[in-house]
Design an enzyme around this catalytic site. Structure first.
Site, PDB file in Angstrom:
ATOM      1  N   LEU A  57       0.849  -1.190   0.000  1.00  0.00           N
ATOM      2  CA  LEU A  57       0.000   0.000   0.000  1.00  0.00           C
ATOM      3  C   LEU A  57       0.884   1.238   0.000  1.00  0.00           C
ATOM      4  CD1 LEU A  57      -2.698  -1.040   2.614  1.00  0.00           C
ATOM      5  CD2 LEU A  57      -2.806  -1.235   0.127  1.00  0.00           C
ATOM      6  N   SER A 113       3.668  -8.744   5.431  1.00  0.00           N
ATOM      7  CA  SER A 113       4.084  -7.992   6.615  1.00  0.00           C
ATOM      8  C   SER A 113       3.422  -6.625   6.555  1.00  0.00           C
ATOM      9  CB  SER A 113       5.606  -7.812   6.657  1.00  0.00           C
ATOM     10  OG  SER A 113       6.029  -6.975   5.595  1.00  0.00           O
ATOM     11  N   GLY A 114       3.151  -6.047   7.714  1.00  0.00           N
ATOM     12  CA  GLY A 114       2.611  -4.691   7.756  1.00  0.00           C
ATOM     13  C   GLY A 114       1.528  -4.456   6.726  1.00  0.00           C
ATOM     14  N   ASP A 115       1.842  -3.619   5.744  1.00  0.00           N
ATOM     15  CA  ASP A 115       0.882  -3.276   4.693  1.00  0.00           C
ATOM     16  C   ASP A 115       1.228  -3.943   3.368  1.00  0.00           C
ATOM     17  OD1 ASP A 115       3.190  -1.833   4.184  1.00  0.00           O
ATOM     18  OD2 ASP A 115       2.138  -0.033   3.524  1.00  0.00           O
ATOM     19  N   GLU A 116       1.870  -5.094   3.421  1.00  0.00           N
ATOM     20  CA  GLU A 116       2.280  -5.801   2.207  1.00  0.00           C
ATOM     21  C   GLU A 116       1.639  -7.185   2.130  1.00  0.00           C
ATOM     22  OE1 GLU A 116       6.547  -5.780   1.983  1.00  0.00           O
ATOM     23  OE2 GLU A 116       6.635  -3.588   1.937  1.00  0.00           O
TER      24      GLU A 116
END
Length: 196
Positions: A57, A113-116
């Protein structure tokens, strides 16, 4: 006679926590890597091409900073839902036969991970199949989100690595898809980029 219901429930919970992301319910890295390894073995045996898409994102940090981490988490859940629904409609995503009976078999989409997020496209015919799938998936992510009564807009960027040209093992394909995504982001071209 011993009742093992509780033990079975605990095993099921442990299996879920080991293989799935607790926020989005999507498969995690571990399960995705296992699925990719199986897909690579199949592609090698049958002379098929496959693609790994690494989607990130854009400007997600700003959303967390301005609306808070709870809003960011709520948005990630919506992103995961959109990717799930778009993946089912995507012409070039091959779903495993046993995906209905075993949720782990549907590990073609995972929160990395996170926004991935990462997506496996099985048995594509030509690189343009991966480009069309990326365009369709990114279009689903570009629509506004409603997060705690706020309309939030963002976009996403995808990096594409192809087997066999961009790597012949799991680690190499994932690394190259990630590099393609970060390169596309750095050029501010948005959309998607192929690994070269």
């Amino acid at each position: 006679i011993q009742d093992i219901t509780e033990r079975q429930r605990n095993r099921s919970t442990i299996r879920y926590l080991t293989n799935f992301d607790s926020l989005t319910g999507l498969p995690n890295r571990l399960l995705f890597e296992q699925q990719l390894e199986r897909a690579l073995s199949h592609a090698r045996r049958n002379g098929k091409m496959l693609a790994v898409l690494h989607i990130g994102l854009n400007r997600f940090k700003r959303i967390n900073e301005s609306l808070g981490h709870q809003a960011g988490d709520a948005m990630l859940v919506q992103v995961a839902d959109r990717l799930k629904s778009a993946s089912r409609d995507c012409d070039y995503l091959a779903r495993p036969q046993d995906a209905v009976s075993d949720p782990a078999a549907e590990a073609n989409l995972a929160r990395w991970s996170g926004d991935e997020f990462v997506i496996l496209l099985n048995e594509i015919r030509v690189p343009q199949d991966a480009a069309r799938a990326s365009t369709r998936l990114l279009a689903h992510l570009d629509k506004p989100y409603m997060v705690f009564d706020h309309e939030v807009s963002t976009s996403a960027t995808a990096g594409i690595a192809l087997y066999p040209g961009d790597g012949d093992n799991t680690a190499e394909l994932l690394k190259n898809a990630d590099a393609a995504m970060h390169f596309a982001k750095s050029n501010e071209s948005g959309g998607y980029g192929f690994y070269t």
